[in-house]
Design a protein around this motif. Structure first.
Motif, PDB file in Angstrom:
ATOM      1  N   LEU A   1       0.827  -1.214   0.000  1.00 31.99           N
ATOM      2  CA  LEU A   1       0.000   0.000   0.000  1.00 31.99           C
ATOM      3  C   LEU A   1       0.857   1.258   0.000  1.00 31.99           C
ATOM      4  CD1 LEU A   1      -2.949  -0.801   2.424  1.00 31.99           C
ATOM      5  CD2 LEU A   1      -3.113  -0.147   0.030  1.00 31.99           C
TER       6      LEU A   1
ATOM      7  N   HIS B   1       0.943   4.009  -2.842  1.00 34.69           N
ATOM      8  CA  HIS B   1       0.750   5.420  -2.503  1.00 34.69           C
ATOM      9  C   HIS B   1       1.876   6.275  -3.086  1.00 34.69           C
ATOM     10  CE1 HIS B   1      -0.740   8.838  -0.266  1.00 34.69           C
ATOM     11  NE2 HIS B   1       0.464   9.028   0.226  1.00 34.69           N
TER      12      HIS B   1
ATOM     13  N   SER C   1      -5.345   5.006  -0.976  1.00 32.88           N
ATOM     14  CA  SER C   1      -4.164   4.321  -0.432  1.00 32.88           C
ATOM     15  C   SER C   1      -3.657   5.018   0.826  1.00 32.88           C
ATOM     16  CB  SER C   1      -3.055   4.215  -1.484  1.00 32.88           C
ATOM     17  OG  SER C   1      -2.576   5.488  -1.871  1.00 32.88           O
TER      18      SER C   1
END
Length: 123
Positions: free
Chosen positions: A5, A9, A53
């Motif tokens: 994640l 991001h 995210s």
């Protein structure tokens, strides 16, 4: 999963910055390609991915939206969006578009510095 994640991001941040920079140049120099449908839709997709995210990372890592540096990022994001709207939608002159665009870029770099240093005032 958190590492994935965070990577997602970071990629979304990079794509968002590159896209904003390019679209700003296009708007300032009144290029026709900035009014094409993909150029108008893609930033919304990237920025949605970016925000989703970010929220997922905060939820999964135990950070709190009341942490000063995360609050600074949220407030900075609101300022960045406002400046972006001014640059791309509301400013009428080339100079005004350029001014709001440069100010928005400054806020973007502040947001990156906050994220890197995890401090509301990273300088």
């Amino acid at each position: 999963m958190v590492v994935g994640l965070i990577t997602l991001h970071k990629v979304a941040v990079l794509l968002s910055i590159i896209g904003f920079f390019g679209r700003g140049i296009g708007h300032i120099f009144q290029q026709n390609w900035v009014s094409k449908k993909p150029v108008k839709i893609l930033p919304h997709i990237v920025d949605t991915l970016l925000i989703v995210s970010a929220v997922a990372v905060v939820v999964m890592t135990g950070f709190s939206f009341s942490d000063p540096w995360i609050l600074a990022k949220v407030l900075g994001l609101i300022v960045y969006i406002g400046l972006g709207l001014m640059a791309f939608r509301f400013a009428k002159t080339r100079g005004a578009k350029a001014l709001y665009w440069v100010l928005a870029l400054g806020v973007l770099f502040y947001l990156v510095a906050v994220a890197v240093h995890k401090q509301a005032w990273p300088f």
